[in-house]
Scaffold this motif. Structure first.
Motif, PDB file in Angstrom:
ATOM      1  N   GLN A 181       0.891  -1.185   0.021  1.00 19.98           N
ATOM      2  CA  GLN A 181      -0.034  -0.014  -0.096  1.00 19.98           C
ATOM      3  C   GLN A 181       0.956   1.247  -0.062  1.00 19.98           C
ATOM      4  OE1 GLN A 181      -3.252  -0.055  -0.264  1.00 19.98           O
ATOM      5  NE2 GLN A 181      -3.283  -2.203  -0.525  1.00 19.98           N
ATOM      6  N   PRO A 182       0.549   2.089  -0.910  1.00 16.06           N
ATOM      7  CA  PRO A 182       1.194   3.589  -0.719  1.00 16.06           C
ATOM      8  C   PRO A 182       1.324   4.269   0.600  1.00 16.06           C
ATOM      9  CG  PRO A 182      -0.186   3.530  -2.633  1.00 16.06           C
ATOM     10  CD  PRO A 182      -0.633   2.284  -1.688  1.00 16.06           C
ATOM     11  N   GLY A 183       2.552   4.580   0.929  1.00 13.31           N
ATOM     12  CA  GLY A 183       2.844   5.320   2.104  1.00 13.31           C
ATOM     13  C   GLY A 183       3.235   4.624   3.246  1.00 13.31           C
ATOM     14  N   THR A 184       3.082   3.058   3.025  1.00 16.43           N
ATOM     15  CA  THR A 184       3.460   2.138   4.113  1.00 16.43           C
ATOM     16  C   THR A 184       5.031   1.995   4.541  1.00 16.43           C
ATOM     17  OG1 THR A 184       3.227   0.237   2.868  1.00 16.43           O
ATOM     18  CG2 THR A 184       1.222   1.206   3.934  1.00 16.43           C
ATOM     19  N   VAL A 185       5.241   1.471   5.535  1.00 14.15           N
ATOM     20  CA  VAL A 185       6.559   1.090   5.834  1.00 14.15           C
ATOM     21  C   VAL A 185       6.960  -0.075   4.959  1.00 14.15           C
ATOM     22  CG1 VAL A 185       8.092  -0.068   7.716  1.00 14.15           C
ATOM     23  CG2 VAL A 185       6.537   1.765   8.302  1.00 14.15           C
ATOM     24  N   PHE A 186       5.972  -0.982   4.571  1.00  9.80           N
ATOM     25  CA  PHE A 186       6.497  -2.029   3.601  1.00  9.80           C
ATOM     26  C   PHE A 186       6.897  -1.749   2.474  1.00  9.80           C
ATOM     27  CE2 PHE A 186       4.824  -5.684   1.082  1.00  9.80           C
ATOM     28  CZ  PHE A 186       5.757  -6.599   1.402  1.00  9.80           C
ATOM     29  N   GLU A 187       5.811  -0.575   1.821  1.00 11.78           N
ATOM     30  CA  GLU A 187       6.200  -0.085   0.433  1.00 11.78           C
ATOM     31  C   GLU A 187       7.813   0.554   0.515  1.00 11.78           C
ATOM     32  OE1 GLU A 187       4.646   3.232  -2.677  1.00 11.78           O
ATOM     33  OE2 GLU A 187       4.741   3.709  -0.531  1.00 11.78           O
ATOM     34  N   PHE A 188       7.933   1.278   1.566  1.00 12.42           N
ATOM     35  CA  PHE A 188       9.445   1.773   1.608  1.00 12.42           C
ATOM     36  C   PHE A 188      10.546   0.831   1.697  1.00 12.42           C
ATOM     37  CE2 PHE A 188      12.910   3.288   4.135  1.00 12.42           C
ATOM     38  CZ  PHE A 188      13.253   4.283   3.531  1.00 12.42           C
ATOM     39  N   MET A 189      10.115  -0.183   2.511  1.00 11.99           N
ATOM     40  CA  MET A 189      11.162  -1.552   2.762  1.00 11.99           C
ATOM     41  C   MET A 189      11.320  -2.045   1.193  1.00 11.99           C
ATOM     42  SD  MET A 189      11.200  -4.493   5.309  1.00 11.99           S
ATOM     43  CE  MET A 189       9.797  -5.510   4.615  1.00 11.99           C
ATOM     44  N   VAL A 190      10.221  -2.196   0.628  1.00 15.59           N
ATOM     45  CA  VAL A 190      10.295  -3.022  -0.718  1.00 15.59           C
ATOM     46  C   VAL A 190      11.041  -2.162  -1.687  1.00 15.59           C
ATOM     47  CG1 VAL A 190       8.928  -4.045  -2.565  1.00 15.59           C
ATOM     48  CG2 VAL A 190       8.460  -4.671  -0.252  1.00 15.59           C
ATOM     49  N   GLU A 191      10.392  -1.120  -1.811  1.00 17.17           N
ATOM     50  CA  GLU A 191      10.847  -0.086  -2.885  1.00 17.17           C
ATOM     51  C   GLU A 191      12.246   0.703  -2.722  1.00 17.17           C
ATOM     52  OE1 GLU A 191       9.005   0.453  -5.624  1.00 17.17           O
ATOM     53  OE2 GLU A 191       7.659  -0.711  -4.816  1.00 17.17           O
ATOM     54  N   THR A 192      12.672   0.802  -1.597  1.00 19.40           N
ATOM     55  CA  THR A 192      13.838   1.510  -1.197  1.00 19.40           C
ATOM     56  C   THR A 192      15.109   0.672  -0.734  1.00 19.40           C
ATOM     57  OG1 THR A 192      12.429   3.576  -0.932  1.00 19.40           O
ATOM     58  CG2 THR A 192      14.723   3.515   0.032  1.00 19.40           C
ATOM     59  N   LEU A 193      14.886  -0.204   0.271  1.00 19.16           N
ATOM     60  CA  LEU A 193      15.875  -0.868   0.951  1.00 19.16           C
ATOM     61  C   LEU A 193      16.072  -2.221   0.351  1.00 19.16           C
ATOM     62  CD1 LEU A 193      14.972  -0.021   4.446  1.00 19.16           C
ATOM     63  CD2 LEU A 193      16.576   1.316   3.163  1.00 19.16           C
ATOM     64  N   ALA A 194      15.122  -2.900   0.007  1.00 20.34           N
ATOM     65  CA  ALA A 194      15.264  -4.644  -0.440  1.00 20.34           C
ATOM     66  C   ALA A 194      16.088  -4.630  -1.433  1.00 20.34           C
ATOM     67  CB  ALA A 194      14.041  -5.138  -0.315  1.00 20.34           C
ATOM     68  N   GLY A 195      15.768  -4.037  -2.599  1.00 17.15           N
ATOM     69  CA  GLY A 195      16.605  -4.135  -3.737  1.00 17.15           C
ATOM     70  C   GLY A 195      18.268  -3.837  -3.904  1.00 17.15           C
ATOM     71  N   PRO A 196      18.695  -2.574  -3.512  1.00 15.61           N
ATOM     72  CA  PRO A 196      19.819  -2.179  -3.336  1.00 15.61           C
ATOM     73  C   PRO A 196      20.742  -2.939  -2.326  1.00 15.61           C
ATOM     74  CG  PRO A 196      18.466  -0.177  -3.374  1.00 15.61           C
ATOM     75  CD  PRO A 196      17.590  -1.473  -3.050  1.00 15.61           C
ATOM     76  N   SER A 197      20.030  -3.447  -0.918  1.00  9.63           N
ATOM     77  CA  SER A 197      20.801  -4.115  -0.067  1.00  9.63           C
ATOM     78  C   SER A 197      20.983  -5.445  -0.540  1.00  9.63           C
ATOM     79  CB  SER A 197      20.021  -4.167   1.187  1.00  9.63           C
ATOM     80  OG  SER A 197      18.736  -4.694   1.301  1.00  9.63           O
ATOM     81  N   PHE A 198      19.988  -6.105  -1.318  1.00 10.71           N
ATOM     82  CA  PHE A 198      20.246  -7.432  -1.658  1.00 10.71           C
ATOM     83  C   PHE A 198      21.376  -7.458  -2.847  1.00 10.71           C
ATOM     84  CE2 PHE A 198      19.532 -10.509  -5.476  1.00 10.71           C
ATOM     85  CZ  PHE A 198      19.625 -11.449  -4.604  1.00 10.71           C
ATOM     86  N   VAL A 199      21.650  -6.449  -3.466  1.00 12.67           N
ATOM     87  CA  VAL A 199      22.588  -6.369  -4.787  1.00 12.67           C
ATOM     88  C   VAL A 199      23.962  -6.079  -4.044  1.00 12.67           C
ATOM     89  CG1 VAL A 199      23.379  -5.090  -6.547  1.00 12.67           C
ATOM     90  CG2 VAL A 199      21.143  -5.391  -6.428  1.00 12.67           C
ATOM     91  N   VAL A 200      24.136  -5.165  -2.906  1.00 16.14           N
ATOM     92  CA  VAL A 200      25.167  -5.086  -2.397  1.00 16.14           C
ATOM     93  C   VAL A 200      25.771  -6.317  -1.611  1.00 16.14           C
ATOM     94  CG1 VAL A 200      26.273  -3.726  -0.479  1.00 16.14           C
ATOM     95  CG2 VAL A 200      24.979  -2.421  -2.062  1.00 16.14           C
ATOM     96  N   LEU A 201      24.728  -6.863  -0.851  1.00 16.87           N
ATOM     97  CA  LEU A 201      25.177  -8.093  -0.008  1.00 16.87           C
ATOM     98  C   LEU A 201      25.594  -9.330  -0.880  1.00 16.87           C
ATOM     99  CD1 LEU A 201      22.518  -7.607   3.049  1.00 16.87           C
ATOM    100  CD2 LEU A 201      25.138  -7.143   3.072  1.00 16.87           C
ATOM    101  N   PHE A 202      24.681  -9.544  -2.105  1.00 16.06           N
ATOM    102  CA  PHE A 202      25.135 -10.784  -2.940  1.00 16.06           C
ATOM    103  C   PHE A 202      26.519 -10.375  -3.484  1.00 16.06           C
ATOM    104  CE2 PHE A 202      25.272 -13.202  -6.662  1.00 16.06           C
ATOM    105  CZ  PHE A 202      24.270 -14.292  -6.161  1.00 16.06           C
ATOM    106  N   LEU A 203      26.626  -9.265  -3.891  1.00 15.39           N
ATOM    107  CA  LEU A 203      27.951  -8.815  -4.503  1.00 15.39           C
ATOM    108  C   LEU A 203      29.195  -9.210  -3.372  1.00 15.39           C
ATOM    109  CD1 LEU A 203      30.065  -7.613  -6.472  1.00 15.39           C
ATOM    110  CD2 LEU A 203      29.666  -5.599  -5.384  1.00 15.39           C
ATOM    111  N   PHE A 204      28.853  -8.625  -2.062  1.00 12.44           N
ATOM    112  CA  PHE A 204      29.796  -8.897  -0.865  1.00 12.44           C
ATOM    113  C   PHE A 204      30.221 -10.479  -0.651  1.00 12.44           C
ATOM    114  CE2 PHE A 204      31.308  -8.759   3.525  1.00 12.44           C
ATOM    115  CZ  PHE A 204      32.457  -8.348   3.112  1.00 12.44           C
ATOM    116  N   TYR A 205      29.105 -11.107  -0.469  1.00 13.47           N
ATOM    117  CA  TYR A 205      29.205 -12.432   0.056  1.00 13.47           C
ATOM    118  C   TYR A 205      29.305 -13.344  -1.116  1.00 13.47           C
ATOM    119  CZ  TYR A 205      28.016 -10.825   4.757  1.00 13.47           C
ATOM    120  OH  TYR A 205      28.101 -10.083   5.888  1.00 13.47           O
TER     121      TYR A 205
END
Length: 104
Positions: A13-37
């Motif tokens: 849902q727009p404006g929720t914490v879940f939206e922020f987590m999925v749209e902003t944090l999950a993708g970039p952190s996955f890419v960075v952590l996959f690259l590192f580990y």
């Protein structure tokens, strides 16, 4: 990765914490952590595995602890190389997805 998959099946849902987590944090952190580990640390860790196996074999501990089963150690070493190449392939797929997401 779980948050990204959940975002596919359950539209946030727009404006929720879940939206922020999925749209902003999950993708970039996955890419960075996959690259590192999975890409950067894979080869040094494989080298440590090689050193450990050599030490255990040369000291005779491998045969003493698991008689007739030291072939498993060699199998682990041989499989580490194709698995490392597979990590690089997966990372290339991830980078492709990131590029297509940035272009769209």
């Amino acid at each position: 990765l779980v948050a990204m998959d959940l975002g596919k099946y359950f539209e946030p849902q727009p404006g929720t914490v879940f939206e922020f987590m999925v749209e902003t944090l999950a993708g970039p952190s996955f890419v960075v952590l996959f690259l590192f580990y999975r890409v950067i640390l894979w080869w040094p860790t494989t080298r440590l595995l090689y050193n450990d196996i050599q030490a255990v074999r040369s000291s005779g501990q491998a045969e003493q602890l698991r008689p007739g089963r030291t072939w498993v150690l060699h199998l682990l070493l041989w499989l580490a190389v194709p698995m490392g190449i597979l990590q690089l392939y997966w990372f290339a797929l991830i980078v492709g997805e990131v590029q297509s997401a940035l272009i769209a």
